[in-house]
Every structure is written in structure tokens, then in C-alpha cells.
Design a protein around this motif. Structure first.
Motif, mmCIF file in Angstrom:
data_model
loop_
_atom_site.group_PDB
_atom_site.id
_atom_site.type_symbol
_atom_site.label_atom_id
_atom_site.label_comp_id
_atom_site.label_asym_id
_atom_site.label_seq_id
_atom_site.Cartn_x
_atom_site.Cartn_y
_atom_site.Cartn_z
ATOM 1 N N MET A 143 0.839 -1.205 0.000
ATOM 2 C CA MET A 143 0.000 0.000 0.000
ATOM 3 C C MET A 143 0.874 1.254 0.000
ATOM 4 O O MET A 143 1.852 1.322 0.737
ATOM 5 C CB MET A 143 -0.912 -0.003 1.233
ATOM 6 C CG MET A 143 -1.806 1.223 1.354
ATOM 7 S SD MET A 143 -3.009 1.111 2.718
ATOM 8 C CE MET A 143 -4.395 0.314 1.884
ATOM 9 N N ASP A 157 -0.080 7.433 1.037
ATOM 10 C CA ASP A 157 -1.277 8.275 1.131
ATOM 11 C C ASP A 157 -2.519 7.454 1.482
ATOM 12 O O ASP A 157 -3.341 7.870 2.312
ATOM 13 C CB ASP A 157 -1.490 9.087 -0.152
ATOM 14 C CG ASP A 157 -1.644 8.236 -1.400
ATOM 15 O OD1 ASP A 157 -1.363 7.024 -1.351
ATOM 16 O OD2 ASP A 157 -2.043 8.806 -2.445
ATOM 17 N N GLU A 158 -2.635 6.267 0.894
ATOM 18 C CA GLU A 158 -3.769 5.403 1.235
ATOM 19 C C GLU A 158 -3.687 4.957 2.689
ATOM 20 O O GLU A 158 -4.702 4.841 3.381
ATOM 21 C CB GLU A 158 -3.805 4.190 0.313
ATOM 22 C CG GLU A 158 -4.163 4.512 -1.129
ATOM 23 C CD GLU A 158 -4.224 3.277 -1.999
ATOM 24 O OE1 GLU A 158 -4.411 2.163 -1.456
ATOM 25 O OE2 GLU A 158 -4.072 3.414 -3.227
ATOM 26 N N GLY A 213 -4.971 7.469 5.021
ATOM 27 C CA GLY A 213 -6.429 7.360 5.044
ATOM 28 C C GLY A 213 -6.886 6.228 5.939
ATOM 29 O O GLY A 213 -7.871 6.360 6.693
ATOM 30 N N ILE A 272 -8.137 11.172 -0.945
ATOM 31 C CA ILE A 272 -7.924 9.798 -0.490
ATOM 32 C C ILE A 272 -9.220 9.004 -0.463
ATOM 33 O O ILE A 272 -9.227 7.786 -0.660
ATOM 34 C CB ILE A 272 -7.198 9.791 0.884
ATOM 35 C CG1 ILE A 272 -6.332 8.527 0.997
ATOM 36 C CG2 ILE A 272 -8.167 9.870 2.039
ATOM 37 C CD1 ILE A 272 -5.263 8.452 -0.077
ATOM 38 N N LYS A 273 -10.337 9.657 -0.243
ATOM 39 C CA LYS A 273 -11.624 8.949 -0.305
ATOM 40 C C LYS A 273 -11.876 8.441 -1.718
ATOM 41 O O LYS A 273 -12.322 7.294 -1.905
ATOM 42 C CB LYS A 273 -12.762 9.864 0.149
ATOM 43 C CG LYS A 273 -12.851 10.018 1.661
ATOM 44 C CD LYS A 273 -14.101 10.757 2.106
ATOM 45 C CE LYS A 273 -14.020 12.227 1.795
ATOM 46 N NZ LYS A 273 -15.139 12.988 2.376
ATOM 47 N N LYS A 331 -9.585 7.764 -3.944
ATOM 48 C CA LYS A 331 -8.586 6.733 -4.233
ATOM 49 C C LYS A 331 -8.945 5.399 -3.579
ATOM 50 O O LYS A 331 -8.792 4.334 -4.167
ATOM 51 C CB LYS A 331 -7.205 7.202 -3.765
ATOM 52 C CG LYS A 331 -6.057 6.420 -4.382
ATOM 53 C CD LYS A 331 -4.713 7.008 -4.020
ATOM 54 C CE LYS A 331 -3.609 6.175 -4.686
ATOM 55 N NZ LYS A 331 -2.268 6.580 -4.233
ATOM 56 N N LEU A 332 -9.444 5.470 -2.346
ATOM 57 C CA LEU A 332 -9.774 4.237 -1.627
ATOM 58 C C LEU A 332 -11.068 3.585 -2.133
ATOM 59 O O LEU A 332 -11.315 2.416 -1.845
ATOM 60 C CB LEU A 332 -9.888 4.520 -0.127
ATOM 61 C CG LEU A 332 -8.556 4.757 0.605
ATOM 62 C CD1 LEU A 332 -8.805 5.150 2.045
ATOM 63 C CD2 LEU A 332 -7.661 3.515 0.537
ATOM 64 N N HIS A 365 -10.236 0.516 -3.894
ATOM 65 C CA HIS A 365 -9.538 -0.539 -3.150
ATOM 66 C C HIS A 365 -10.524 -1.658 -2.843
ATOM 67 O O HIS A 365 -11.599 -1.406 -2.267
ATOM 68 C CB HIS A 365 -8.943 0.009 -1.850
ATOM 69 C CG HIS A 365 -7.961 -0.906 -1.203
ATOM 70 N ND1 HIS A 365 -8.323 -2.088 -0.608
ATOM 71 C CD2 HIS A 365 -6.606 -0.829 -1.092
ATOM 72 C CE1 HIS A 365 -7.252 -2.694 -0.128
ATOM 73 N NE2 HIS A 365 -6.194 -1.944 -0.407
#
Length: 512
Positions: free
Chosen positions: A96, A99-100, A103, A124-125, A127-128, A131
């Protein structure tokens, strides 16, 4: 005897370049002692980018994307080698980016101590959302974020710990108490790092092994941090707090501490609890240590190398009731460094290796693979510590020669035949035997090996309470497929038995 089995494993890494500079003990100590040092000026020039971190052969080995045998094919040193086509996903887990992970630290924060800028929170929201393990409920915990001026004020006036991304402050971690040093911002930061990386390891264990989170009954956390307040400085409980975030609603848990040896202590404890019938499914896990980032950085920079200790490590292992398939943990063959063992290398290795083997009438060469202190030599050799796994294998091989179980001429081949190359980050507890458990499980299931020994060694003297050494070991073995049937008496059987006893008693009375 129905020994417990290893039913699944996960291994995760987090690339944390900013945390190397701002949270690693070597660097933060240097800032206090020599704030204008050339070393601190050089550190940013020796930090790897995420793509290089992902392609690094030992990191790909740690997450199960390549095997230890494949790692051995890369010419040493490895820091300038790349695994072609490498991705952040491996068989056992994932890598990982920082930055993640920041978060995920916010997601893991249940007391609103982590404050992130609005722009970073939005970034980051998004980006996640892609995931696979972070669902909408977890993402919602990140919230809307704070204004930059509010974060700067917390850092300036309330001793909040800054959080960096690309060497820019994007948030902070607040202190949890005004005077309690155990709840100061720096300590809370370290504890949230442990918790969040433990959460990532547990989520990967559940996902990669298709485990029902609600089937997990107990969690044992075995990292090197300890959380508490001024009234109980190491009270815990990381384990239960990690289980909560990961959705293990029917689990309880506790923390086990033993410095570097703790993971194997936890492995043995979990195996014993499962075998006794107290629990059927136990997870042992550990998160990473931000304090150990860049621990040997001065040696790496001095030699013109990248700072290779830029990884937070974590793992999780599921120990379950014998299913007749998965490899068993031989709880009857446990090695232990006793109080009276002494600290000589021969005494330590004898207590951990030969003593448990003698119980089973096994020779050193009856173990197919030994996993002990799997530290990455790319990190340790430039720091003057040599190749730690190879040194251990030479000692084990020498014991085999002394016992007449190995020809002296075979000693040179012992490390390669019975050992493994080191690939784990130097996070203290992370290299201690357990990195091979996932590979050992797979190789035993495929019939490539029959037995492996997991060996942990620890430095108890670090706590300044004793000069004693520490260590434990346990053997993993192929399952013979035989499961002991549980002999339980049903209520109906009890009623029938009582009726027979009453009839016999009545007959006896009538006969009188």
C-alpha cells in the motif's frame, strides 16, 4: 492427537517515505542531537518512489508474488534489481502507498485524533473507493476533513504530531491527554500506525483466504508497541481494536509481547488454545513499527544506497481446528530458550532446535526448511550485521555436524539446502520466523516439503529489566489426514444411562 492447523496467511507492506524522515527514531533523534547534520540533508535524496518499492524483489517475496527460491535467482545485492511486471498485489497480501495508509489511519481512529486537510481527505476517499477491501462504511469514517489553518494551530499550540505526504503537512495526530506521556501525540501516532497496518493485514487474511470474519473467535496481536495510559502503560488492547475495524464482530482478543520473538510465542499460544478446545479459530497478527523506519539509514546513505527501511510490515495467520488437510502445528515439539539456557550461540540454538527434535526422535536433517530471523541482507550487510539468516543456518549446520547427522563437507551447502534467503523488512518482530509460514503451508500442501521449523529469537535486555535472551520454536508438519472423533455424550444418552443406573439400583433394593 488432533493438532491445530494453519488455515491461512497474509502479509502486507506499506511504503512510508515521509515517515522515515519524520517518524523513524534514527532520524528524529538526529534532529534533536544534530539538527543541521549532513545526513538529514541527504535523507530525502535516498528515498525510493512507490514504483521502485513495489518492484523490489524482497518486497515481492514478502507478499507472495515470487517465492524465496525465485528471489535466490536474483544476483545480490537486490536494491538495484526489479521484478518485471510487478504489481502491488501478491498471493498473500498487498503493498500500500503512504497516502492510502494515512487514510486507513484515519479510518482506524475512533477518538477523532487524526485530522486531515479537506483536499487530502477528498483525494484519499476517491482513491480508496477502488480498493477491493475498503468498503463505503470504512471510507465514510474519513469524514470531510479540516481547514489547513486549524491543523497548523493544533501542531503549533497543542503539540500535535504532523502528518506528511510528499514532505508537505497534510494533517496531524492530536494528543489524547494534556500531561500523560503515554497519550502524547507522538505515541498516539505510533499506536495508530500499528493498528492501521494490523487492520490491513487482517482484511487481507479474510479476503485472500475467503474467511468468514464472524468465524474468528480470538485475535492475538504480537507487535512491539504497547498502548495504555499513565495508570497502565501497556494495558492494550490492539487485538480487539483491530478486530473491531475489520468487522470481526464475534471476536475477542489480547496482546502478546516478547520483542522480536513475540510472533512465534503467539503462534504457540494460539495453537495451544485451539488444541485445548477453548477456541476453534484464532488469528495472530501484527502491525508495523514507525520507530524502526530508516533504523540503519546512516549506513545506507554513507554507502550511497537507497534507504531500504522504508517499509512498514504486517502479517496475519489463521490457526484453526484440525481439518485433516492443512499443515499441523506440532504443539508437542516446542523449543524454548529457558532462563538457565545461557546466551552462547550454541546453547541458544540447541535449546531451540535440537531439544524439540530429540523429543520426536528426529535429526536436524529431517526438517526440510528452517525459518529463523528472515532479515533482508540488503539492509543488514551494509549496516555491518552480515547476512543474519545465513549466520543462523551455519550454526544449525554446525550442530548437525557435531551430532554426526551431517558430513563436514556438506556444511557449506546446508544454508542453501535447509535455509532460505532473508526477505523481511527489519521491523523487529516481522522477520522472526513467521514470514515463511505462508510459503511453508503451500509447499507442504503441494508435497514439496514435509516439515518446517519456525524459530524466533528476541532481545529481552532492550527493556532494561533483564540481560536474558529469548527464543521459541515450533514445527509445522504435513497433516496425516486423521482427525480424532470427539466423544460427546448426548442428553438422550445421559437419560438412558441414568435410567439403567436407576433400574439396577431398584433391582438391588428389591433383591434385599
Amino acid at each position: 492427537m488432533a493438532f491445530p492447523v494453519i488455515k491461512g496467511t497474509s502479509y502486507i507492506l506499506i511504503n512510508a517515505p515521509d515517515m522515515v524522515l519524520h517518524n523513524g527514531t534514527t532520524q528524529t533523534s538526529e534532529k534533536v542531537l544534530n539538527p543541521n547534520s549532513e545526513y538529514l540533508k541527504e535523507v530525502p535524496n535516498h528515498l525510493r518512489i512507490f514504483e521502485d518499492f513495489v518492484c523490489y524483489p524482497p518486497n515481492q517475496t514478502y507478499i507472495g508474488a515470487i517465492t524465496p527460491q525465485e528471489l535466490s535467482q536474483y544476483e545480490f545485492p537486490w536494491y538495484d534489481k526489479k521484478v518485471e511486471g510487478a504489481t502491488r498485489q501478491g498471493k498473500y497480501g498487498e503493498i500500500m502507498p503512504q497516502d492510502e495508509f494515512i487514510g486507513l489511519m484515519k479510518i482506524s481512529d475512533t477518538f477523532d485524533l487524526v485530522k486531515l486537510e479537506k483536499a487530502f481527505s477528498d483525494h484519499i476517499k476517491e482513491k480508496l473507493k477502488i480498493h477491493p477491501l475498503i468498503d463505503d462504511n470504512l471510507i465514510a469514517k474519513i469524514g470531510e476533513g479540516e481547514e489547513k489553518i486549524e491543523i497548523e494551530e493544533l501542531i503549533r499550540e497543542q503539540d500535535a504530531e504532523p502528518v506528511y505526504q510528499n514532505n508537505q503537512v497534510i494533517g496531524c495526530v492530536k494528543r489524547a491527554h494534556e500531561i500523560d506521556v503515554n497519550l502524547r501525540a507522538h505515541t498516539i501516532f505510533e499506536n495508530l500506525v500499528v493498528k492501521a497496518s494490523g487492520v490491513l493485514a487482517l482484511l487481507n487474511l479474510i479476503h485472500k483466504n475467503k474467511i468468514d470474519a464472524n468465524s474468528i473467535e480470538y485475535v492475538i496481536e504480537c507487535s512491539e508497541e504497547a498502548c495504555g495510559d499513565m495508570n497502565q502503560r501497556g494495558g492494550g488492547n490492539f487485538a480487539k481494536s483491530i478486530a473491531e475495524i475489520a468487522g470481526c464482530n464475534y471476536a475477542t482478543g489480547s496482546d502478546t509481547r516478547g520483542f522480536c520473538a513475540a510472533p512465534t510465542h503467539a503462534l504457540i499460544e494460539a495453537a495451544a488454545l485451539v488444541q485445548s478446545g477453548v477456541y476453534e479459530n484464532i488469528v495472530i497478527l501484527a502491525g508495523g513499527a514507525s520507530a524502526k523506519l530508516g533504523m540503519n539509514g546512516k549506513d545506507h546513505v554513507k554507502k550511497g544506497l537507497p534507504i531500504l527501511e522504508d517499509a512498514l510490515g504486517g502479517f496475519a495467520i489463521l490457526i484453526s481446528k484440525n481439518d485433516g488437510i492443512n499443515p499441523v502445528l506440532r504443539t508437542d515439539l516446542v523449543g524454548r530458550h529457558k532462563v538457565g539456557t545461557g546466551s552462547s550461540p550454541q546453547a541458544v540454538m540447541s535449546s531451540l532446535v535440537t531439544e524439540p527434535l530429540e523429543k520426536a526422535g528426529l535429526k536436524i536433517t529431517d526438517i526440510d526448511k528452517y525459518s529463523v530471523e528472515m532479515q533482508n541482507p540488503d539492509i543488514t550487510r551494509p549496516a555491518g550485521a552480515g547476512d543474519v539468516p545465513v549466520s543462523n543456518y551455519k550454526m544449525i549446520g554446525a550442530l548437525a555436524v557435531k551430532r554426526g547427522e551431517l558430513e563436514r563437507k556438506e556444511l557449506v551447502e546446508f544454508p542453501q539446502k535447509y535455509g532460505l534467503p532473508g526477505w523481511a523488512p527489519t521491523q523487529g518482530h516481522i522477520p522472526s520466523g513467521v514470514p515463511y509460514v505462508g510459503f511453508a503451508r503451500d509447499e507442504i500442501l503441494k508435497g514439496k516439503i514435509q516439515r518446517a521449523m519456525i524459530i524466533a529469537k528476541g532481545s529481552l535486555f532492550l527493556g532494561r529489566m533483564t540481560n536474558l535472551f529469548d527464543g521459541v520454536s515450533i514445527i509445522i508438519e504435513k497433516n496425516d489426514g486423521k482427525i480424532e472423533e470427539e466423544k460427546r455424550i448426548s442428553e438422550e444418552q445421559i437419560r438412558k444411562l441414568m435410567a439403567e443406573i436407576m433400574r439396577e439400583f431398584a433391582s438391588h433394593l428389591l433383591g434385599k
